[in-house]
Design a protein around this motif. Sequence first.
Motif, PDB file in Angstrom:
ATOM      1  N   MET A   1      14.867  -7.800   1.735  1.00 58.95           N
ATOM      2  CA  MET A   1      15.297  -6.420   1.863  1.00 58.95           C
ATOM      3  C   MET A   1      15.374  -6.048   3.327  1.00 58.95           C
ATOM      4  N   ALA A   2      16.500  -5.540   3.768  1.00 62.01           N
ATOM      5  CA  ALA A   2      16.672  -5.169   5.171  1.00 62.01           C
ATOM      6  C   ALA A   2      15.933  -3.874   5.468  1.00 62.01           C
ATOM      7  N   VAL A   3      15.533  -3.719   6.748  1.00 64.68           N
ATOM      8  CA  VAL A   3      14.857  -2.490   7.145  1.00 64.68           C
ATOM      9  C   VAL A   3      15.891  -1.384   7.234  1.00 64.68           C
ATOM     10  N   PRO A   4      15.711  -0.270   6.499  1.00 61.73           N
ATOM     11  CA  PRO A   4      16.684   0.817   6.575  1.00 61.73           C
ATOM     12  C   PRO A   4      16.762   1.362   7.989  1.00 61.73           C
ATOM     13  N   ALA A   5      17.985   1.584   8.450  1.00 60.62           N
ATOM     14  CA  ALA A   5      18.164   2.070   9.815  1.00 60.62           C
ATOM     15  C   ALA A   5      17.551   3.443   9.999  1.00 60.62           C
ATOM     16  N   THR A   6      17.513   4.226   8.920  1.00 63.70           N
ATOM     17  CA  THR A   6      17.010   5.593   9.031  1.00 63.70           C
ATOM     18  C   THR A   6      15.507   5.651   9.171  1.00 63.70           C
ATOM     19  N   VAL A   7      14.811   4.565   8.829  1.00 63.97           N
ATOM     20  CA  VAL A   7      13.352   4.590   8.896  1.00 63.97           C
ATOM     21  C   VAL A   7      12.812   3.608   9.907  1.00 63.97           C
ATOM     22  N   ALA A   8      13.704   2.983  10.679  1.00 62.67           N
ATOM     23  CA  ALA A   8      13.252   1.956  11.612  1.00 62.67           C
ATOM     24  C   ALA A   8      12.339   2.530  12.680  1.00 62.67           C
ATOM     25  N   ALA A   9      12.536   3.832  13.025  1.00 65.49           N
ATOM     26  CA  ALA A   9      11.781   4.418  14.128  1.00 65.49           C
ATOM     27  C   ALA A   9      10.496   5.090  13.674  1.00 65.49           C
ATOM     28  N   VAL A  10      10.281   5.260  12.347  1.00 64.74           N
ATOM     29  CA  VAL A  10       9.094   5.964  11.866  1.00 64.74           C
ATOM     30  C   VAL A  10       7.936   4.998  11.745  1.00 64.74           C
ATOM     31  N   PRO A  11       6.696   5.490  11.685  1.00 62.88           N
ATOM     32  CA  PRO A  11       5.535   4.601  11.534  1.00 62.88           C
ATOM     33  C   PRO A  11       5.658   3.734  10.287  1.00 62.88           C
ATOM     34  N   ALA A  12       4.988   2.572  10.320  1.00 63.05           N
ATOM     35  CA  ALA A  12       5.094   1.611   9.214  1.00 63.05           C
ATOM     36  C   ALA A  12       4.185   2.055   8.088  1.00 63.05           C
ATOM     37  N   SER A  13       4.682   2.980   7.306  1.00 59.75           N
ATOM     38  CA  SER A  13       3.914   3.531   6.184  1.00 59.75           C
ATOM     39  C   SER A  13       4.696   3.329   4.895  1.00 59.75           C
ATOM     40  N   LEU A  14       4.015   2.820   3.866  1.00 63.21           N
ATOM     41  CA  LEU A  14       4.650   2.557   2.574  1.00 63.21           C
ATOM     42  C   LEU A  14       4.124   3.515   1.514  1.00 63.21           C
ATOM     43  N   TYR A  15       5.025   3.954   0.661  1.00 62.52           N
ATOM     44  CA  TYR A  15       4.669   4.766  -0.507  1.00 62.52           C
ATOM     45  C   TYR A  15       4.477   3.835  -1.692  1.00 62.52           C
ATOM     46  N   VAL A  16       3.374   4.000  -2.418  1.00 63.31           N
ATOM     47  CA  VAL A  16       3.097   3.179  -3.598  1.00 63.31           C
ATOM     48  C   VAL A  16       3.010   4.107  -4.798  1.00 63.31           C
ATOM     49  N   GLY A  17       3.966   3.993  -5.714  1.00 65.75           N
ATOM     50  CA  GLY A  17       4.025   4.878  -6.875  1.00 65.75           C
ATOM     51  C   GLY A  17       3.737   4.184  -8.187  1.00 65.75           C
ATOM     52  N   ASP A  18       3.664   4.993  -9.253  1.00 64.18           N
ATOM     53  CA  ASP A  18       3.406   4.519 -10.619  1.00 64.18           C
ATOM     54  C   ASP A  18       2.054   3.824 -10.724  1.00 64.18           C
ATOM     55  N   LEU A  19       1.053   4.322 -10.005  1.00 63.46           N
ATOM     56  CA  LEU A  19      -0.287   3.734 -10.057  1.00 63.46           C
ATOM     57  C   LEU A  19      -0.985   4.101 -11.353  1.00 63.46           C
ATOM     58  N   HIS A  20      -1.848   3.232 -11.807  1.00 67.95           N
ATOM     59  CA  HIS A  20      -2.708   3.536 -12.947  1.00 67.95           C
ATOM     60  C   HIS A  20      -3.654   4.660 -12.551  1.00 67.95           C
ATOM     61  N   SER A  21      -3.981   5.538 -13.506  1.00 64.00           N
ATOM     62  CA  SER A  21      -4.814   6.707 -13.188  1.00 64.00           C
ATOM     63  C   SER A  21      -6.213   6.328 -12.717  1.00 64.00           C
ATOM     64  N   GLU A  22      -6.664   5.100 -13.025  1.00 67.11           N
ATOM     65  CA  GLU A  22      -8.001   4.676 -12.628  1.00 67.11           C
ATOM     66  C   GLU A  22      -8.022   3.920 -11.302  1.00 67.11           C
ATOM     67  N   VAL A  23      -6.855   3.726 -10.683  1.00 66.24           N
ATOM     68  CA  VAL A  23      -6.803   3.034  -9.388  1.00 66.24           C
ATOM     69  C   VAL A  23      -7.359   3.954  -8.306  1.00 66.24           C
ATOM     70  N   VAL A  24      -8.296   3.448  -7.518  1.00 65.88           N
ATOM     71  CA  VAL A  24      -8.878   4.192  -6.404  1.00 65.88           C
ATOM     72  C   VAL A  24      -8.545   3.472  -5.096  1.00 65.88           C
ATOM     73  N   ASP A  25      -9.054   4.016  -3.990  1.00 59.23           N
ATOM     74  CA  ASP A  25      -8.684   3.490  -2.672  1.00 59.23           C
ATOM     75  C   ASP A  25      -8.987   2.006  -2.520  1.00 59.23           C
ATOM     76  N   HIS A  26     -10.179   1.585  -2.981  1.00 59.59           N
ATOM     77  CA  HIS A  26     -10.539   0.180  -2.730  1.00 59.59           C
ATOM     78  C   HIS A  26      -9.688  -0.782  -3.557  1.00 59.59           C
ATOM     79  N   HIS A  27      -9.175  -0.331  -4.719  1.00 56.79           N
ATOM     80  CA  HIS A  27      -8.246  -1.170  -5.491  1.00 56.79           C
ATOM     81  C   HIS A  27      -6.952  -1.379  -4.701  1.00 56.79           C
ATOM     82  N   LEU A  28      -6.467  -0.292  -4.102  1.00 60.36           N
ATOM     83  CA  LEU A  28      -5.239  -0.385  -3.315  1.00 60.36           C
ATOM     84  C   LEU A  28      -5.467  -1.240  -2.070  1.00 60.36           C
TER      85      LEU A  28
END
Length: 489
Positions: A1-28
Motif C-alpha cells: 500500500m502506497a503512502v497517501p500523499a495527503t498524509v505524508a506530512a502528518v505524524p505516523a499515527s494509525l487508527y485501529v477500528g472494529d476492536l472487541h469491547s474487551e480489548v484494552v491498551d495492553h492488548h493493543l
Amino acid sequence: MAVPATVAAVPASLYVGDLHSEVVDHHLFEAFAEFKTMDSVRVCRDRVTMKSLCYGYVNFKSQQDAIRAMKLKNNSYLNGKVIRVMWSHPDPSARKSGRGNVFVKNLAGSIDNAGLHDLFQKYGNILSSKVVMSGDGKSKGYGFVQFESEESANNAIEKLNGSTVGDKQIYVGKFVRKGDRILPGYDAKYTNLYIKNLDSDITEALLQEKFSSFGKIISLVISKDDNGLSKGFAFVNYENPDDARKAMEAMNGLKFGSKNLYVARAQKKAEREQILHRQFEEKRKEQILKYQASNLYVKNIDDDVTDKELRDLFSSCGTITSVKVMRDDKGISKGFGFVCFSNPEEANKAVRSFNGCMFHRKPLYIAIAQRKMDRKTQLNLHYAPQQTGLDGSSTPVIPGGFPPYFYHSVASQMFQSGLLYQPLGLRSGWRANDSVPPTRSFQQSQVPNFTRHHRQNRSRMNGNVNSLGKAHSGVYIPQYYQAVEYLAV
C-alpha cells in the motif's frame, strides 16, 4: 500500500477500528509490539461510563514502521474480531466530508473486508474498506470503501456499479451521510397528490372539475368520518406524473372556497414523520447555537411568581426574548424557570446583578442554562476526584450503603491510625457459632473521645446484633457486625 500523499506530512499515527469491547491498551500494545518504533497506544473510552468505544490509536516514531504495520495488521484478528487499520485523520472535517467515500450494497456473503479491498484496489489508493457485519459475524450485504481521492471514487462507481460479483449484481454509489440522505421516492416521479384545507361543503365532483384541467385523473377521494362528513383533506391520483406536478405547482396556496389549499406529493406516514423530525432537529440545533450563552436558568423561585413578574425583574438588563416559569400538569410552579436574552452580554449582566438577590422572600440562584447531558458530564468531572481514596485507589463500598463522606471524614482517619477492626473475614480466632468479636486493647491516647450517647448506642446495637446472630441458629451474619463497627465510629 502506497503512502497517501495527503498524509505524508502528518505524524505516523494509525487508527485501529472494529476492536472487541474487551480489548484494552495492553492488548493493543502486544498486537503491535513487533514494530520497534511504536511509541504509544490508546483505546478510546466514553468519558462518563468508561466503556470502550471499540477503536483506538497506535503512534509510531518511524513512518516506515507505520506503513508496514498497516499492511500486516489490517484485516487481521484481535480477540476474535477482524480489525481495520488505516491512517489517522486528525482533522474532523476531512473525516465528516465523505470525500472519496463509496457505498456498496448487495454483496455476496463470502466477501469480507479483504475481499472488498481487493475488488476496489485497482481503481485507486484505498484508505479504508469495511463490510458491515451482524452480531454473529455474518455479512449484512453492504459496506464502504474510502479512497484517497474523489477521482478514484468516481472511477470505481463508473466501472463497478451494476457489475456482477459472486453471482450478485452490486450497487456502487457515493456515500451520503444519514442526515443528508434523500428519502426513498422523494425525488422520484409521482402521480398521487395530497390536498388539505378543504371546506366541509366541497364535494368530490367539484374537486374533480377543478383538478381535471391539468390532466387525466385515475382516482379522487375526499376522506370522511364515520358520519360521512368531510375531514378536510383528499387525494388525487393522476395518470401522468407531469400532470401531477403541474397541478401541485398551480393549486398549492390557491384560494378555493374560503381557504387556501395546501397541495403536495402524497407521502407515507413514516416518510412524513421522518422529514418533520429532521426539520425539527435542524431548527432546534439552530436555536441552541443561537442562544447557547444567552439563556439563563433561574432556581428557587417562589410559588406565586408569574412569568410577567420574572420578566419585569430582569428587563433592566437588556432585551428579553422569552420568559418561562416551569409548572406541572396542575399549573403549580416547579420552583425554577428560564429567561432568554438577545445576546450573551445581557445574560452575563443579569447573572452578576441578580444572582443571590431576594425576590418574593427567596434568594434567587441564576446561571447560564446548560443542556442536561452537558450538565451531567460537568458534574461527573467535578465529583470524580472525590471518588478516589487518599492513596489514589477507588473508594471502597461501605457495607449497608453508608454514604462515602462518612468514610472519608471519619473512617479513613481511623483506618490510618489502626483504630478500626480488621475485616471480620480476616480476623484470627473468630468462631462462627454464638461468639462475640475478640476484644482488642488500645492505649488511652488512641481511644476516640466518644460521648455518652455514642457509647449507649454502640452497646445497644451490639446487643441487638448478637441477639440476631442467636436468632439465626447461631450462624454468624457478617453484614450486621460490619454495619455496627462502622456506625460505632
